[in-house]
Design a protein around this motif. Structure first.
Motif, PDB file in Angstrom:
ATOM      1  N   HIS A  50       0.840  -1.211   0.000  1.00 51.53           N
ATOM      2  CA  HIS A  50       0.000   0.000   0.000  1.00 51.53           C
ATOM      3  C   HIS A  50       0.876   1.263   0.000  1.00 51.53           C
ATOM      4  O   HIS A  50       0.531   2.262  -0.634  1.00 51.53           O
ATOM      5  CB  HIS A  50      -0.943   0.010   1.210  1.00 51.53           C
ATOM      6  N   SER A  53       2.186   1.829  -3.400  1.00 55.94           N
ATOM      7  CA  SER A  53       1.179   2.338  -4.345  1.00 55.94           C
ATOM      8  C   SER A  53       0.823   3.793  -4.087  1.00 55.94           C
ATOM      9  O   SER A  53       0.193   4.434  -4.924  1.00 55.94           O
ATOM     10  CB  SER A  53      -0.080   1.485  -4.262  1.00 55.94           C
ATOM     11  N   GLY A  54       1.176   4.294  -2.894  1.00 55.73           N
ATOM     12  CA  GLY A  54       0.807   5.671  -2.554  1.00 55.73           C
ATOM     13  C   GLY A  54      -0.523   5.759  -1.826  1.00 55.73           C
ATOM     14  O   GLY A  54      -0.998   6.853  -1.517  1.00 55.73           O
ATOM     15  N   LEU A  55      -1.154   4.599  -1.548  1.00 60.59           N
ATOM     16  CA  LEU A  55      -2.422   4.623  -0.815  1.00 60.59           C
ATOM     17  C   LEU A  55      -2.201   4.900   0.664  1.00 60.59           C
ATOM     18  O   LEU A  55      -3.095   5.379   1.361  1.00 60.59           O
ATOM     19  CB  LEU A  55      -3.162   3.288  -0.982  1.00 60.59           C
ATOM     20  N   PRO A  73      -1.530   7.741  -5.180  1.00 62.54           N
ATOM     21  CA  PRO A  73      -1.705   6.641  -6.136  1.00 62.54           C
ATOM     22  C   PRO A  73      -1.683   7.165  -7.567  1.00 62.54           C
ATOM     23  O   PRO A  73      -2.000   8.324  -7.810  1.00 62.54           O
ATOM     24  CB  PRO A  73      -3.104   6.095  -5.808  1.00 62.54           C
ATOM     25  N   SER A  74      -1.321   6.298  -8.476  1.00 62.22           N
ATOM     26  CA  SER A  74      -1.304   6.689  -9.889  1.00 62.22           C
ATOM     27  C   SER A  74      -1.627   5.477 -10.745  1.00 62.22           C
ATOM     28  O   SER A  74      -1.338   4.339 -10.370  1.00 62.22           O
ATOM     29  CB  SER A  74       0.085   7.224 -10.259  1.00 62.22           C
ATOM     30  N   ALA A  75      -2.238   5.746 -11.873  1.00 62.77           N
ATOM     31  CA  ALA A  75      -2.562   4.648 -12.789  1.00 62.77           C
ATOM     32  C   ALA A  75      -1.305   4.058 -13.423  1.00 62.77           C
ATOM     33  O   ALA A  75      -1.361   3.002 -14.046  1.00 62.77           O
ATOM     34  CB  ALA A  75      -3.504   5.155 -13.875  1.00 62.77           C
ATOM     35  N   ASN A  78      -0.105   0.442 -10.739  1.00 63.48           N
ATOM     36  CA  ASN A  78      -1.457   0.015 -10.411  1.00 63.48           C
ATOM     37  C   ASN A  78      -1.469  -1.156  -9.445  1.00 63.48           C
ATOM     38  O   ASN A  78      -0.563  -1.972  -9.447  1.00 63.48           O
ATOM     39  CB  ASN A  78      -2.156  -0.389 -11.711  1.00 63.48           C
ATOM     40  N   MET A  79      -2.530  -1.213  -8.668  1.00 65.82           N
ATOM     41  CA  MET A  79      -2.611  -2.260  -7.641  1.00 65.82           C
ATOM     42  C   MET A  79      -3.827  -3.148  -7.888  1.00 65.82           C
ATOM     43  O   MET A  79      -4.900  -2.660  -8.235  1.00 65.82           O
ATOM     44  CB  MET A  79      -2.723  -1.579  -6.274  1.00 65.82           C
TER      45      MET A  79
END
Lengths: 268, 277
Positions: A50, A53-55, A73-75, A78-79
């Motif tokens: 997480h 991912s930047g979450l 988060p960024s596309a 992706n997670m």
């Protein structure tokens, strides 16, 4: 090729008074590399993913993808989660197209990209149905297509196959590893399934708990496609099992203020 | 031989279909029609009792016969449509304001725990005040009677819409937020593409409740100064002792209320993705 990940001195605790979940994680993943994080439940591997991912923002340290610090988060990285989490009011086509729609891509381009991805996951004939009418495995395939739609350089997988039956899981493990290798996508897979880690990765990192840290690293030097019954597969599996057993002894929990004792991954 | 078999098969199929069609017809039409029939009999019997009671016979026009005769006269005169349109305008405008205030506030208090904690006590306090209790304040605060009535309807409709919306937001799967953030959704995209479709069935359920309350509040609210609308028509009929007209308007109010509720129920189903395959 882009998609290199650098995790630098990442430590994390969910609140100031809580126990540290992760301590001094240092890790480098090369662009296009397939890496698995393996460890017991609660060792912080999902939290680390997480953070990548930047979450989740780390309490200390930072994550860089292609040299840029991950702040949200960024596309592009992706997670995929344990649950497919498809949007039930959207058709399969609309679910797959979502990231492209968010990016403001034109309808025509979205349509051709989605067709290509539905073909890749062999669900073209289900394009216009709602997710409820798909099996768990098919839903997870759609989630994969949705993640791939934005052409990510990094795919972060948080135990995405754990809720699936053995046959579906095995097929998806092969598919995801193949797609990542073909498209040059860097993959970080969190799992507690040793076979899955050996089957899908170039390298496996073993995590210990209380607090979470990387204690071992095993290279998986097997050719593709990989077979469970292969003698070399069993050799790597045994090696990993030994490392995994080393995580049985648990240490008393510490907070981040209680001094650093993280074992730095040799990958760093 | 084969022809005989085909006929036998077809006959069996028809019988088989008929066996399933009958309960469907009963469920769809026969039960509701029976209920209406019972209500009509009770109404007719009540009218008969009133007509045969010397103390109550002045109210005999409440019975079905005079009521339907008055209804035909009302429809023929053209006054009824004006009254209906005036009432629907007030309910519609009140509902629009209730929706415009209730949905965004509901999303806010459903999404942000702190907003819910701050707003919960005052909102529950305000919700428990009867919309009609605002009547004197509405008369003082608004320049026109119409605006005062619309305000009362807003006070009746805003709470069910707001709390239903907030309930819908709380029920959203947290993973959907994670997935959409991961796919690069901005705040506006998140609201438009994820939150609104996810909560629409709950919002419509709130609107359905609100329509019911608004329609109930409308009649006493239209006793306020105005000279149009179904509430005014009832009041006028009472003052002129036209009980048959009064009963006919009550009938119309019930029919329109039922139609509005059915339309809302259809909207709830339309947006209810929980049931979709």
């Amino acid at each position: 090729m882009s998609g290199s990940i650098s995790v630098d001195y990442v430590s994390h605790q969910f609140s100031e008074t809580a126990e540290a979940v992760l301590v001094d994680i240092n890790l480098n993943v090369k662009a296009g590399e397939l890496v698995s994080l393996i460890g017991r439940s609660g060792c912080g591997k999902s939290t680390l993913l997480h953070i990548m991912s930047g979450l989740v923002d780390p309490s200390e340290g930072c994550v860089r993808i292609d040299g840029k610090t991950v702040i949200k988060p960024s596309a592009r990285w992706n997670m995929m989660f344990q649950k497919a989490s498809l949007f039930p009011w959207m058709s399969i086509r609309e679910n797959v197209a979502l990231g492209l729609k968010f990016a403001g891509i034109g309808k025509k381009e979205i349509s051709s990209k989605v067709d290509e991805l539905l073909d890749l996951i062999s669900l073209t004939e289900k394009a216009d149905v709602k997710p409820r009418s798909l099996s768990g495995g098919q839903q997870q395939r759609v989630a994969l297509a949705r993640s791939l739609a934005t052409s990510p350089t990094v795919l972060l997988l948080d135990e995405p196959f754990s809720a699936l039956d053995t046959f579906t899981r095995s097929a998806l493990q092969q598919d995801v590893a193949t797609i990542c290798r073909q498209k040059g996508i860097t993959m970080v897979l969190v799992t507690h399934d040793i076979d899955e880690a050996v089957l899908m990765s170039d390298r496996v990192l073993v995590m210990d708990q209380n607090p979470g840290r990387i204690i071992d690293e095993i290279a998986v030097d097997l050719s593709w496609p990989r077979k469970h019954m292969n003698q070399d597969f069993q050799r790597v599996r045994e090696k990993l099992l030994l490392a995994f057993k080393g995580t049985e002894k648990t240490e008393p929990p510490r907070t981040l203020d209680g001094g650093r004792h993280g074992v730095e991954s040799s990958a760093a | 031989m084969s022809g005989d078999l085909a006929i036998a098969h077809n006959t069996g199929g028809t019988r088989h279909q008929a066996r399933y069609l009958l309960p469907a017809f009963v469920g769809r039409y026969l039960y509701p029609l029976s209920g209406l029939g019972i209500l009509f009999v009770v109404w007719w019997f009540g009218g008969w009792l009133i007509a045969n009671d010397d103390d109550l016979s002045a109210f005999a026009d409440f019975a079905p016969g005079p009521t339907f005769a008055a209804l035909v006269d009302l429809i023929g005169s053209g006054d009824l449509s004006d009254s209906i349109l005036s009432s629907l305008y007030r309910v519609g405008t009140g509902l629009l304001w209730g929706f415009a205030i209730g949905v965004p506030t509901g999303i806010l208090i459903g999404y942000l725990t702190i907003a819910m904690r701050v707003a919960n006590v005052p909102f529950q306090f305000l919700r428990m005040i009867s919309p009609l209790a605002w009547m004197p304040i509405a008369v003082l605060a608004f320049e026109t009677w119409d605006s005062a009535i619309i305000f009362l309807i807003v006070m009746a409709t805003v709470w069910p819409i707001m709390f239903s919306t907030s309930h819908g937001v709380k029920r959203i799967d947290p993973d959907w937020f994670k997935v959409s953030r991961n796919l690069g959704a901005s705040g506006t995209q998140m609201v438009r593409t994820i939150i609104l479709p996810a909560i629409m069935a709950d919002v419509m359920a709130g609107v359905r409740l609100a329509v019911g309350v608004a329609w109930v509040v409308l009649v006493p609210a239209e006793y306020l100064g105005v000279t149009s609308g179904l509430g005014y028509a009832i009041n006028d009929a009472r003052d002129t002792l036209a009980y048959d007209t009064l009963a006919a308007i009550v009938l119309i109010i019930g029919v329109i209320g039922y139609m509005l509720d059915s339309a809302c129920a259809k909207l709830v189903n339309r947006f209810n993705w929980h049931q979709e395959a």
